[in-house]
Structure formats: C-alpha cells, structure tokens
Design a protein around this motif. Structure first.
Motif, PDB file in Angstrom:
ATOM      1  N   ILE A  47      36.973  30.310  -9.428  1.00 36.36           N
ATOM      2  CA  ILE A  47      35.541  30.108  -9.700  1.00 36.36           C
ATOM      3  C   ILE A  47      35.371  29.894 -11.194  1.00 36.36           C
ATOM      4  CG2 ILE A  47      34.510  31.321  -7.744  1.00 36.36           C
ATOM      5  CD1 ILE A  47      34.286  33.678  -9.851  1.00 36.36           C
ATOM      6  N   ILE A  57      40.868  33.358  -7.881  1.00 32.47           N
ATOM      7  CA  ILE A  57      40.608  34.367  -6.832  1.00 32.47           C
ATOM      8  C   ILE A  57      41.786  34.389  -5.857  1.00 32.47           C
ATOM      9  CG2 ILE A  57      38.999  35.115  -5.035  1.00 32.47           C
ATOM     10  CD1 ILE A  57      37.555  35.048  -7.626  1.00 32.47           C
ATOM     11  N   PRO A  76      43.362  45.556   0.145  1.00 30.09           N
ATOM     12  CA  PRO A  76      42.380  46.361  -0.589  1.00 30.09           C
ATOM     13  C   PRO A  76      41.116  45.569  -0.918  1.00 30.09           C
ATOM     14  CG  PRO A  76      44.263  45.776  -1.992  1.00 30.09           C
ATOM     15  CD  PRO A  76      44.592  45.310  -0.621  1.00 30.09           C
ATOM     16  N   ASN A  77      40.047  46.294  -1.244  1.00 32.05           N
ATOM     17  CA  ASN A  77      38.782  45.657  -1.628  1.00 32.05           C
ATOM     18  C   ASN A  77      39.016  44.660  -2.753  1.00 32.05           C
ATOM     19  OD1 ASN A  77      37.157  48.778  -1.166  1.00 32.05           O
ATOM     20  ND2 ASN A  77      36.987  47.017   0.130  1.00 32.05           N
ATOM     21  N   GLY A  78      38.418  43.501  -2.620  1.00 32.19           N
ATOM     22  CA  GLY A  78      38.440  42.510  -3.693  1.00 32.19           C
ATOM     23  C   GLY A  78      39.720  41.697  -3.787  1.00 32.19           C
ATOM     24  N   CYS A  79      40.650  41.835  -2.812  1.00 31.06           N
ATOM     25  CA  CYS A  79      41.911  41.086  -2.931  1.00 31.06           C
ATOM     26  C   CYS A  79      41.759  39.632  -2.478  1.00 31.06           C
ATOM     27  CB  CYS A  79      43.043  41.774  -2.178  1.00 31.06           C
ATOM     28  SG  CYS A  79      42.921  41.595  -0.403  1.00 31.06           S
ATOM     29  N   GLY A  80      40.634  39.307  -1.818  1.00 35.61           N
ATOM     30  CA  GLY A  80      40.405  37.899  -1.473  1.00 35.61           C
ATOM     31  C   GLY A  80      40.358  37.592   0.015  1.00 35.61           C
ATOM     32  N   LYS A  81      40.214  38.612   0.855  1.00 40.90           N
ATOM     33  CA  LYS A  81      40.218  38.390   2.307  1.00 40.90           C
ATOM     34  C   LYS A  81      39.049  37.486   2.740  1.00 40.90           C
ATOM     35  CE  LYS A  81      39.873  42.800   3.117  1.00 40.90           C
ATOM     36  NZ  LYS A  81      39.873  43.334   1.727  1.00 40.90           N
ATOM     37  N   SER A  82      37.837  37.862   2.298  1.00 44.01           N
ATOM     38  CA  SER A  82      36.662  37.077   2.721  1.00 44.01           C
ATOM     39  C   SER A  82      36.723  35.670   2.167  1.00 44.01           C
ATOM     40  CB  SER A  82      35.360  37.742   2.236  1.00 44.01           C
ATOM     41  OG  SER A  82      35.213  38.975   2.865  1.00 44.01           O
ATOM     42  N   THR A  83      37.231  35.543   0.940  1.00 40.43           N
ATOM     43  CA  THR A  83      37.347  34.215   0.331  1.00 40.43           C
ATOM     44  C   THR A  83      38.282  33.349   1.165  1.00 40.43           C
ATOM     45  OG1 THR A  83      37.001  35.207  -1.828  1.00 40.43           O
ATOM     46  CG2 THR A  83      37.957  33.002  -1.801  1.00 40.43           C
ATOM     47  N   GLU A 188      35.303  40.953   9.260  1.00 39.37           N
ATOM     48  CA  GLU A 188      35.039  42.396   9.330  1.00 39.37           C
ATOM     49  C   GLU A 188      34.196  42.755  10.555  1.00 39.37           C
ATOM     50  OE1 GLU A 188      34.664  44.639   5.986  1.00 39.37           O
ATOM     51  OE2 GLU A 188      35.416  43.130   4.591  1.00 39.37           O
TER      52      GLU A 188
HETATM   53  N1  LIG Z   1      31.199  33.743  -6.333  1.00 43.12           N
HETATM   54  C1  LIG Z   1      31.959  34.648  -6.962  1.00 43.12           C
HETATM   55  N2  LIG Z   1      31.777  34.901  -8.281  1.00 43.12           N
HETATM   56  C2  LIG Z   1      32.555  35.799  -8.920  1.00 43.12           C
HETATM   57  N3  LIG Z   1      33.543  36.498  -8.340  1.00 43.12           N
HETATM   58  C3  LIG Z   1      33.750  36.287  -7.037  1.00 43.12           C
HETATM   59  C4  LIG Z   1      32.987  35.368  -6.277  1.00 43.12           C
HETATM   60  N4  LIG Z   1      33.441  35.381  -5.006  1.00 43.12           N
HETATM   61  C5  LIG Z   1      34.436  36.279  -4.983  1.00 43.12           C
HETATM   62  N5  LIG Z   1      34.616  36.823  -6.207  1.00 43.12           N
HETATM   63  C6  LIG Z   1      35.625  37.829  -6.579  1.00 43.12           C
HETATM   64  O1  LIG Z   1      36.818  37.468  -5.910  1.00 43.12           O
HETATM   65  C7  LIG Z   1      37.525  38.623  -5.474  1.00 43.12           C
HETATM   66  C8  LIG Z   1      37.798  38.514  -3.993  1.00 43.12           C
HETATM   67  O2  LIG Z   1      36.576  38.668  -3.272  1.00 43.12           O
HETATM   68  P1  LIG Z   1      36.539  38.780  -1.682  1.00 43.12           P
HETATM   69  O3  LIG Z   1      35.121  38.994  -1.276  1.00 43.12           O
HETATM   70  O4  LIG Z   1      37.260  37.623  -1.116  1.00 43.12           O
HETATM   71  O5  LIG Z   1      37.412  40.093  -1.463  1.00 43.12           O
HETATM   72  P2  LIG Z   1      37.697  40.939  -0.127  1.00 43.12           P
HETATM   73  O6  LIG Z   1      39.173  41.143  -0.054  1.00 43.12           O
HETATM   74  O7  LIG Z   1      37.056  40.299   1.054  1.00 43.12           O
HETATM   75  O8  LIG Z   1      36.972  42.307  -0.500  1.00 43.12           O
HETATM   76  P3  LIG Z   1      36.308  43.446   0.438  1.00 43.12           P
HETATM   77  O9  LIG Z   1      37.428  44.118   1.192  1.00 43.12           O
HETATM   78  O10 LIG Z   1      35.716  44.366  -0.579  1.00 43.12           O
HETATM   79  O11 LIG Z   1      35.274  42.798   1.318  1.00 43.12           O
HETATM   80  C9  LIG Z   1      36.670  39.817  -5.876  1.00 43.12           C
HETATM   81  O12 LIG Z   1      37.185  40.328  -7.090  1.00 43.12           O
HETATM   82  C10 LIG Z   1      35.290  39.221  -6.070  1.00 43.12           C
HETATM   83  O13 LIG Z   1      34.562  39.948  -7.041  1.00 43.12           O
END
Ligand SMILES: Nc1ncnc2c1ncn2[C@@H]1O[C@H](COP(=O)(O)OP(=O)(O)OP(=O)(O)O)[C@@H](O)[C@H]1O
Length: 216
Positions: A47, A57, A76-83, A188
């Motif tokens: 991004i 990311i 773990p939280n924030g590792c990028g699963k949703s992305t 999720e």
């Molecule tokens: N649009 C964005 N702007 C800034 N940072 C972003 C954006 N989208 C995602 N991120 C960052 O990218 C990283 C991955 O986010 P993502 O939501 O994919 O994680 P996740 O593994 O699904 O987390 P969780 O388990 O907490 O849902 C995080 O550090 C998040 O802050």
C-alpha cells in the motif's frame, strides 16, 4: 508471511509439482487444471502511504490448493490473512504475482449483515441466480436444495432481520451453493457465532467438502 506454516490442509495434496520456469509477474492468469482450485505465485501486495512510501503487506506469497478440500488460513493478527483472502476474492489486485482461481467463486464476508440483504431468506438466496437465465421453477428448486444443504429450508419465507448471526451465515453459504461455486472463500466464519452455530456452520462446510469431492 510463511504460507506453508500458516495453512493446514485437510489432506496432503496429491498434485503435480509447480512449473520450474519463473512465473510471469504482474497479472492474473487463468489456466485450466481440474485438480487445482486456487494457485497463487509470488503474490505481492503493497500500500502507498500519504507520503508516497510503499509499505509491503504480502511478500512473495505462493500457494496451491487442490480442488475438493477444506483449507484454513491461520496466523497472528496483522500477518495478512484478510488481505490475501481479498486478493483471492478479486476485491484487491495484487501489486505483482499471478493468480489462478477456479470459477465460479463466492466470497462469504466476516459479517453476514454485509451480504444477506434481501427482505426474505428465499429472495436472498435467489438473488445471485438472476444472471443464470433459469426458469422460475428452476430457481425455486435450486434455492430449496441450497437451503436444505445448510439446514435452513424451514426458514424460506423468514424476514432476514429475524435470523441469528449463525443462521445468516448459513443463508450466505446457501447463496454461494445456489450459484454452484467451485471455490468458496470464507472470511473468519466463526467470529459472530456462538459455539452451537460455529459447530453447525463448520458441519455444513464439511458436508459441502464431501459433496464436492464426490462430484469431481
Ligand atoms: N489499507 C491499509 N492501509 C494500511 N495498512 C493496511 C491496510 N490494509 C491492511 N493493512 C495492514 O496490513 C497488515 C495485514 O492486514 P490484514 O487485515 O490482512 O491482517 P490479518 O492477518 O487478516 O489480521 P487479523 O487476524 O487481525 O484480522 C496489517 O498490519 C494491517 O494494518
């Protein structure tokens, strides 16, 4: 992100090895391989900050998911699963890398309120069938079968706002089933569900996996 460590497979994949040639970068690719449901090669996603800096990311994610299996992305939280899931669903474009997904695909959102939007259960499950050019009877039959598969056929005429979170999740899954999706992406799934609904919803997925396997 170390994908092999994050994915847990229901069964070990029995599929041919990746091509040895380096993959092309920067495009979605559509290939035909009946054994593969999803394949991503060297997926990157960054991004841009307001200052113009690129923040990575996802870095070089490669994954291969065979057809007819239930896989879970853990980490773990924030590792990028949703992305990664949004990239697989086509809601985000990877910055580079290649992606193959069997079609049709469906995405079930984390919060079913974002997806189950029609006035009644029947109307909601029918919604996606509009594009398929079916007769009224075919639509009714397809909706009925899909609701039956998720244990919701008694709720056909219920207003959706009277359903529990788990029931809405199952209606969302029925919508995906009605469209005969070959790939079902779930974000999720159990966040909004109590233990009973979690168990019921997971059971639906296991039954679906079984059905898919037998229809290969
Ligand atoms: N649009 C964005 N702007 C800034 N940072 C972003 C954006 N989208 C995602 N991120 C960052 O990218 C990283 C991955 O986010 P993502 O939501 O994919 O994680 P996740 O593994 O699904 O987390 P969780 O388990 O907490 O849902 C995080 O550090 C998040 O802050």
């Amino acid at each position: 992100m170390d994908l092999p460590a994050l994915f847990r497979a229901a069964a070990p994949p029995n599929i041919p090895p990746l091509h040895s040639a380096p993959p092309p970068r920067g495009n979605y690719i559509i290939e035909k391989d009946n054994n593969i449901a999803i394949e991503g090669r060297n997926l990157n996603f960054s991004i841009k900050t307001r200052k113009g800096d690129l923040v990575p990311i996802l870095k070089d994610c490669s994954l291969r998911i065979p057809s007819g299996q239930l896989w879970m992305l853990l980490g773990p939280n924030g590792c990028g699963k949703s992305t990664l899931l949004k990239i697989l669903a086509g809601l985000l474009n990877p910055t580079s890398g290649t992606l193959y997904l069997k079609r049709p695909k469906s995405f079930v959102f984390q919060n079913p309120d974002h997806q189950v939007v029609m006035p009644t259960v029947e109307a909601d499950v029918s919604f996606g069938l509009g594009k398929l050019n079916l007769t009224e009877d075919e639509v009714k039959c397809t909706v009925s079968k899909a609701l039956d598969a998720v244990g919701m056929s008694a709720y056909m005429q219920r207003p959706v706002q009277t359903l529990s979170g788990g029931q809405k999740q199952r209606v969302a899954i029925a919508g995906a089933l009605a469209e005969a999706c070959k790939v079902l992406l779930l974000d999720e799934l159990t966040t909004f569900l109590d233990e009973t609904d979690q168990a019921r919803t997971l059971l639906v997925l296991v039954v679906m996996e079984d059905l898919t396997e037998h229809s290969q």
